[in-house]
Design an enzyme around this catalytic site. Structure first.
Site, PDB file in Angstrom:
ATOM      1  N   CYS A  90       0.868  -1.173   0.000  1.00 12.88           N
ATOM      2  CA  CYS A  90       0.000   0.000   0.000  1.00 12.88           C
ATOM      3  C   CYS A  90       0.912   1.231   0.000  1.00 12.88           C
ATOM      4  CB  CYS A  90      -0.890   0.002   1.238  1.00 12.88           C
ATOM      5  SG  CYS A  90      -1.837   1.538   1.423  1.00 12.88           S
ATOM      6  N   HIS A 115      -4.082   0.006  -6.411  1.00 19.69           N
ATOM      7  CA  HIS A 115      -4.616  -1.125  -7.165  1.00 19.69           C
ATOM      8  C   HIS A 115      -4.854  -0.765  -8.631  1.00 19.69           C
ATOM      9  CE1 HIS A 115      -6.473  -2.526  -3.082  1.00 19.69           C
ATOM     10  NE2 HIS A 115      -5.149  -2.620  -3.103  1.00 19.69           N
ATOM     11  N   ASP A 157      -0.427  -5.575   0.248  1.00 19.60           N
ATOM     12  CA  ASP A 157      -1.712  -5.814  -0.402  1.00 19.60           C
ATOM     13  C   ASP A 157      -1.570  -7.119  -1.178  1.00 19.60           C
ATOM     14  OD1 ASP A 157      -3.232  -3.601   0.381  1.00 19.60           O
ATOM     15  OD2 ASP A 157      -2.450  -2.350  -1.238  1.00 19.60           O
TER      16      ASP A 157
END
Length: 119
Positions: free
Chosen positions: A34, A75, A41
């Site tokens: 992250c 992401h 993550d």
């Protein structure tokens, strides 16, 4: 071939360039960090493509995906970057990259990136 992480996606000639066929990769152990907290993550990536003249070499894809392990990445950014790098390497007829990021703070994230050479 090295077994260290690498940003290079290696290729080999498509054995059947006259035909459309789909190749699918399942990457169940993707990890990045992250960018805000530095915590890991975890995600499962699915990569599907219809090759044109070149195909992705599997070990290089493994090392490429591994190269994100110590990088901070949102992401959306990491999924788009993976798609861009594969398109740059092989110029597929079609490509779909799905990043299914595991739940954190009660929210899971699925990012889908598509590429169609015909468009």
């Amino acid at each position: 071939m090295s077994s260290m992480p690498s940003k290079e996606v290696q290729t080999f000639p498509n054995p059947a360039p006259e035909r459309d066929y789909e190749i699918a990769f399942d990457v169940p152990e993707f990890t990045c960090l992250c960018p805000l907290t530095g915590q890991p993550d975890f995600a499962r990536f699915t990569i599907k493509y219809v090759p044109d003249q070149l195909c992705v070499e599997l070990k290089s894809l493994k090392l490429y995906m591994w190269s994100y392990r110590n990088e901070g990445a949102f992401h959306e950014k990491v999924t788009n970057t993976i798609a861009d790098d594969i398109v740059k390497a092989i110029q597929p007829r079609k490509l779909t990259v799905v990043g299914d990021f595991f739940v954190r703070g009660g929210i899971g994230t699925i990012v889908t990136v598509t590429h169609d050479k015909k468009k």
